[in-house]
Enzyme design. Structure first.
Site, PDB file in Angstrom:
ATOM      1  N   ARG A   1     -42.666-116.841   4.915  1.00 29.42           N
ATOM      2  CA  ARG A   1     -41.639-117.734   4.396  1.00 29.42           C
ATOM      3  C   ARG A   1     -41.215-118.670   5.533  1.00 29.42           C
ATOM      4  O   ARG A   1     -41.282-118.319   6.706  1.00 29.42           O
ATOM      5  CB  ARG A   1     -40.427-116.944   3.902  1.00 29.42           C
TER       6      ARG A   1
ATOM      7  N   LYS B   1     -36.603-110.672   3.815  1.00 29.86           N
ATOM      8  CA  LYS B   1     -35.318-110.534   3.150  1.00 29.86           C
ATOM      9  C   LYS B   1     -34.684-109.198   3.520  1.00 29.86           C
ATOM     10  O   LYS B   1     -35.349-108.176   3.546  1.00 29.86           O
ATOM     11  CB  LYS B   1     -35.500-110.635   1.633  1.00 29.86           C
TER      12      LYS B   1
ATOM     13  N   HIS C   1     -43.498-123.158   0.537  1.00 28.45           N
ATOM     14  CA  HIS C   1     -43.913-122.148  -0.435  1.00 28.45           C
ATOM     15  C   HIS C   1     -45.306-122.438  -0.990  1.00 28.45           C
ATOM     16  O   HIS C   1     -46.003-121.523  -1.433  1.00 28.45           O
ATOM     17  CB  HIS C   1     -42.899-122.054  -1.572  1.00 28.45           C
TER      18      HIS C   1
ATOM     19  N   ARG D   1     -47.553-120.582   1.215  1.00 27.74           N
ATOM     20  CA  ARG D   1     -47.437-119.138   0.956  1.00 27.74           C
ATOM     21  C   ARG D   1     -48.213-118.763  -0.303  1.00 27.74           C
ATOM     22  O   ARG D   1     -48.945-117.768  -0.325  1.00 27.74           O
ATOM     23  CB  ARG D   1     -45.961-118.776   0.820  1.00 27.74           C
TER      24      ARG D   1
ATOM     25  N   HIS E   1     -43.496-108.369  -0.184  1.00 27.22           N
ATOM     26  CA  HIS E   1     -42.895-108.157  -1.491  1.00 27.22           C
ATOM     27  C   HIS E   1     -42.469-106.697  -1.643  1.00 27.22           C
ATOM     28  O   HIS E   1     -43.219-105.787  -1.292  1.00 27.22           O
ATOM     29  CB  HIS E   1     -43.882-108.498  -2.614  1.00 27.22           C
TER      30      HIS E   1
ATOM     31  N   TYR F   1     -50.013-113.621  -8.877  1.00 29.00           N
ATOM     32  CA  TYR F   1     -51.131-114.363  -8.281  1.00 29.00           C
ATOM     33  C   TYR F   1     -52.473-113.974  -8.898  1.00 29.00           C
ATOM     34  O   TYR F   1     -53.457-114.674  -8.713  1.00 29.00           O
ATOM     35  CB  TYR F   1     -51.181-114.115  -6.772  1.00 29.00           C
TER      36      TYR F   1
END
Length: 318
Positions: free
Chosen positions: A164, A190, A262, A265, A288, A297
């Site tokens: 990110r 995150k 993004h 990414r 994730h 994806y």
């Protein structure tokens, strides 16, 4: 017999609606703009219930609430169809009104508690072809002097790690292991969740060039800090500035379409899976929390399905 007006239709619920809107405005402190949106949604809901013969909260069923959600989404009640976000707002308004009516003792029945807004249509992530990545990298290298080395390294790391943008601009010198047997970068995602991702030779070479020939020059203008990527004043590169680097690189490299951090990414994940990587490995690389997030994806387009069918099925050739 004349057709009733919306005001006449909502009459059975008018007192309760007035009470709830006053609660939202006075006790909850909603803005005039939000309050106006709630008023429109709930007046439409009250009229919808009246048309279905409901004259009080005790008569309202879960099917009525679900019917209203479908009606505002499609315009089946004669009103203007709402977008997915506006429908979600309408559902929140209805759920709040029913919950308020229950708390205030107007009814023991809350038919809206289990009703959820319709799910938003999942879109395939935007990815660019490998050839477009090459053009983007070439565009990044066109910046003059030390900035060209920095911009090339930035794009190489974004695409080479799938990080990110916040993770990359947050890199410090201690997060780099570029000359180990297996080069890697430590990223903090995150919730400050840490992960170690491998770095390919192209990104290592670009980083070496930047760290040796460019960063020391940029750092002279600053007060000294450990951030890897610096701006022209020697301060840590911001997310907005990194975004601008990509925009300029796309323009110089003549890369069509909207390019964002993004985008790289998404392209990283898509190209890994196309090359045979396992989805759970890609999940770990992207940071994730759930594999279901990564599985988007693996979705394929109808064109891809047709191409694979035509090339693979023995009865597809005619």
């Amino acid at each position: 017999m004349a057709e009733s007006t919306p005001a006449e239709q909502e009459a059975p619920f008018r007192a309760q609606l007035t009470e709830y809107l006053a609660h939202l405005g006075v006790e909850r402190g909603l803005s005039e703009h939000t309050l106006a949106a709630y008023r429109r949604d709930l007046r439409r809901y009250a009229a919808f219930l009246a048309v279905r013969g409901r004259s009080g909260f005790d008569q309202v069923t879960e099917a009525d609430v679900a019917g209203y959600v479908e009606a505002v989404r499609t315009g089946a009640d004669g009103g203007h169809p709402l977008s997915a976000s506006s429908t979600s707002r309408a559902v929140v308004a209805v759920r709040g009104w029913h919950r308020f009516a229950t708390v205030e003792g107007h009814t023991n029945n809350d038919p809206a508690a289990a009703v959820r807004p319709p799910g938003a249509t999942k879109r395939l992530p935007k990815a660019i072809a490998v050839e477009e990545v090459d053009k983007l990298l070439a565009g990044a290298s066109m910046a003059e002097g030390v900035l060209g080395l920095r911009d090339r390294a930035l794009v190489e790391v974004l695409y080479g790690t799938g990080a990110r943008i916040s993770e990359v601009v947050g890199l410090s010198a201690d997060d780099l292991e570029l000359h180990a047997e297996h080069p890697s970068i430590r990223l903090f995602g995150k919730g400050r969740k840490e992960r170690i991702v491998p770095v390919g030779r192209y990104a290592v070479d670009a980083m070496d060039a930047y760290l040796i020939r460019s960063r020391p020059v940029l750092a002279q203008s600053g007060r000294g800090n450990s951030a890897v990527f610096l701006n022209q004043r020697g301060n840590p590169l911001s997310r907005q500035s990194a975004w601008a680097v990509l925009q300029l690189a796309a323009e110089r490299g003549e890369v069509a379409g909207h390019i964002s951090p993004h985008t790289l990414r998404h392209s990283y994940a898509t190209h890994l899976l196309a090359g045979g990587a396992d989805v759970r490995v890609v999940q770990e690389l992207l940071g994730h929390a759930s594999v279901t997030t990564t599985q988007i994806y693996t979705m394929v387009t109808p064109d891809t399905l047709r191409e694979v069918y035509a090339a693979s099925h023995p009865r597809a050739r005619g």
